[in-house]
Design an enzyme around this catalytic site. Structure first.
Site, PDB file in Angstrom:
ATOM      1  N   ASP A 158       0.832  -1.202   0.000  1.00  0.00           N
ATOM      2  CA  ASP A 158       0.000   0.000   0.000  1.00  0.00           C
ATOM      3  C   ASP A 158       0.871   1.258   0.000  1.00  0.00           C
ATOM      4  OD1 ASP A 158      -2.499   1.230   0.015  1.00  0.00           O
ATOM      5  OD2 ASP A 158      -3.244   0.029   1.681  1.00  0.00           O
ATOM      6  N   GLU A 180      -0.863   1.753  -5.297  1.00  0.00           N
ATOM      7  CA  GLU A 180      -0.704   3.200  -5.088  1.00  0.00           C
ATOM      8  C   GLU A 180      -1.904   3.946  -5.684  1.00  0.00           C
ATOM      9  OE1 GLU A 180      -0.688   4.225  -8.419  1.00  0.00           O
ATOM     10  OE2 GLU A 180       1.099   5.479  -8.294  1.00  0.00           O
ATOM     11  N   TRP A 181      -3.029   3.192  -5.825  1.00  0.00           N
ATOM     12  CA  TRP A 181      -4.355   3.763  -6.149  1.00  0.00           C
ATOM     13  C   TRP A 181      -4.404   4.482  -7.504  1.00  0.00           C
ATOM     14  CZ3 TRP A 181      -2.434   6.520  -1.448  1.00  0.00           C
ATOM     15  CH2 TRP A 181      -2.412   5.668  -0.334  1.00  0.00           C
ATOM     16  N   GLY A 182      -3.425   4.199  -8.371  1.00  0.00           N
ATOM     17  CA  GLY A 182      -3.433   4.847  -9.683  1.00  0.00           C
ATOM     18  C   GLY A 182      -2.941   6.280  -9.666  1.00  0.00           C
ATOM     19  N   ASP A 191     -10.058   2.929  -3.588  1.00  0.00           N
ATOM     20  CA  ASP A 191     -10.728   1.712  -3.124  1.00  0.00           C
ATOM     21  C   ASP A 191     -12.128   1.550  -3.701  1.00  0.00           C
ATOM     22  OD1 ASP A 191      -8.480   1.342  -1.598  1.00  0.00           O
ATOM     23  OD2 ASP A 191      -9.543   1.195   0.317  1.00  0.00           O
TER      24      ASP A 191
END
Ligand SMILES: *[C@@H]1O[C@H](CO)[C@@H](O)[C@H](O)[C@H]1NC(C)=O
Ligand SMILES: *[C@@H]1O[C@H](CO)[C@@H](O)[C@H](O)[C@H]1NC(C)=O
Ligand SMILES: *[C@@H]1O[C@H](CO)[C@@H](O)[C@H](O)[C@H]1NC(C)=O
Ligand SMILES: *[C@@H]1O[C@H](CO)[C@@H](O)[C@H](O)[C@H]1NC(C)=O
Length: 383
Positions: free
Chosen positions: A148, A182-184, A204
């Site tokens: 994460d 890294e959530w894009g 998320d």
């Protein structure tokens, strides 16, 4: 000589191209279970063991869900020497024992950490501890790391921090699937292929229809970046978490499978409804996801409230999804061979992968009635 040259060219073309990290893993999108979507921080070894048992008893592992992954909240602190320590209340037997239990059932085991000073839930992060953490994971028999991006220093981008863990994992000599999260934020579809086996492309997911539509929109344009070894990750499955309807979960699962998303179950598998299990174990849809070509499905046509998606599959077949985004009304939808990029005049048998039956021979167009928020999903097989 000419013959030799031709066979060399043919041989080169037959080797499936690889886009991802060179660790031999993720040749098809990963499948399994992760604790976060249902349990959040409330995890412990009893829950994991019952999850493993339920995944086997219900047949989920038999259809390919083989990774059992912890998310945040398993770690507590570090020893004076810097070795990561699991929460002794939640995991009294330790992580190595849990990994060993998972392996004894023929499955693979994953943990979670973070490329910052602390995880998102405030547990110790791996920044500066990459080598020692990778070695600890390998010594425990860990097969998968979700990594994460919380609490990271602003002056070090993911492009700097993620390769450090990649190299640390590689140096252990144990093949460990590297799932980047890294959530894009920094467009990982552009740079993550040599770093991870999958990379999150969005924030998320949640058990919400509008969130699923938002994620679909963000993940779709990135389809060319995915392939054997490295996958776009629009986040885990919400199927079975209770908010959405069976139709909505069916559409969510179908489109995630078509997009070659990792199929990571996020519900309580010890308490699944029959519909949840039926959706998650649809082997015809799973076969789309695990197809050897590894081409991410994408949208080929869009109307006001209707979308057509497709993905080429091995053996000249095509996966086609008619998706009716109208929340209230059923719709009759049509797609032409030209819109799908198929040869004019070619004939295909359409196999409906939710009805599990052939629905007809088609030449030139495919059409069907589609329920509100629903899909009609067919495999077109050359006739
Ligand atoms: C880690 O946490 C345990 C339980 O709270 C505590 O006993 C131990 O002293 C801590 N270790 C370190 C190095 O802080
Ligand atoms: C794990 O959590 C469940 C549900 O809260 C509880 O029944 C069980 O005793 C817990 N086990 C451990 C080892 O903490
Ligand atoms: C480490 O990286 C090398 C070079 O990319 C690769 O050949 C090897 O398979 C990797 N090993 C592991 C354990 O990931
Ligand atoms: C769920 O499936 C089981 C096994 O096939 C069956 O016995 C049961 O009646 C089903 N439950 C419902 C609510 O349909």
């Amino acid at each position: 000589m000419k013959l030799l040259l031709i066979s060399a060219v043919v041989a080169a073309l037959c080797v499936a191209s690889s886009v991802g990290l060179d660790n031999g893993l993720g040749r098809t999108p990963q499948m399994g279970f992760n604790t976060w979507n249902h349990f959040g921080c409330n995890i412990n070894e009893t829950i994991i063991r019952s999850t493993v048992d339920a995944m086997i008893d219900t047949g989920l592992t038999a259809v390919g869900y083989n990774y059992i992954n912890l998310d945040d909240c398993w770690a507590l602190n570090r020893t004076a020497a810097g070795v990561i320590v699991a929460d002794p209340v939640a995991f009294p037997s330790g992580i190595a024992a849990l990994a060993s239990y998972v392996h004894s059932k023929g499955l693979l085991f994953g943990v979670y950490s973070d490329a910052g000073t602390k995880t998102c839930a405030g547990r110790p992060g791996s920044l500066g501890y990459e080598k020692i953490d990778a070695q600890t994971y390998a010594s425990w028999g860990v097969d998968y790391l979700k990594y994460d991006n919380c609490n990271a220093p602003a002056d070090q981008t993911p492009m700097v921090r993620y390769p450090v863990m990649r190299d640390a994992l590689n140096a252990t000599g144990r093949p460990i699937f590297f799932s980047m999260c890294e959530w894009g934020d920094y467009d990982p579809a552009k740079w993550a292929a040599p770093v991870g086996n999958s990379w999150r492309t969005t924030g998320d997911v949640s058990d919400s229809w509008s969130r699923i539509i938002t994620i679909l929109e963000a993940n779709e344009p990135l389809w060319k970046a995915a392939g054997p070894g490295g996958w776009n990750d629009p986040d885990m499955l919400e199927v079975g978490n209770g908010v959405l309807s069976t139709t909505e979960y069916t559409s969510h699962f179908t489109l995630w499978a078509l997009m070659k998303a990792p199929l990571i179950i996020g519900c309580d598998v010890t308490k699944m409804t029959n519909d949840t299990l039926r959706i998650l174990t649809n082997t015809e849809v799973i076969e789309w996801n695990q197809d050897s070509l590894g081409i991410q499905g994408h949208r080929v046509k869009r109307g006001l409230l209707s979308e057509v998606w497709m993905a080429p599959l091995a053996n000249g077949r095509f996966a086609v999804v008619l998706f009716n985004t109208d929340p209230l009304l059923s719709a009759h939808m049509t797609v032409t061979w030209a819109e799908l990029g198929l040869t004019a005049g070619s004939k295909y048998t359409a196999r409906d992968v939710w009805q599990h039956k052939n629905v007809g021979l088609y030449a030139g167009t495919f059409d069907a009635q589609v329920a509100p928020k629903g899909v009609v999903a067919v495999t077109l097989v050359p006739a």
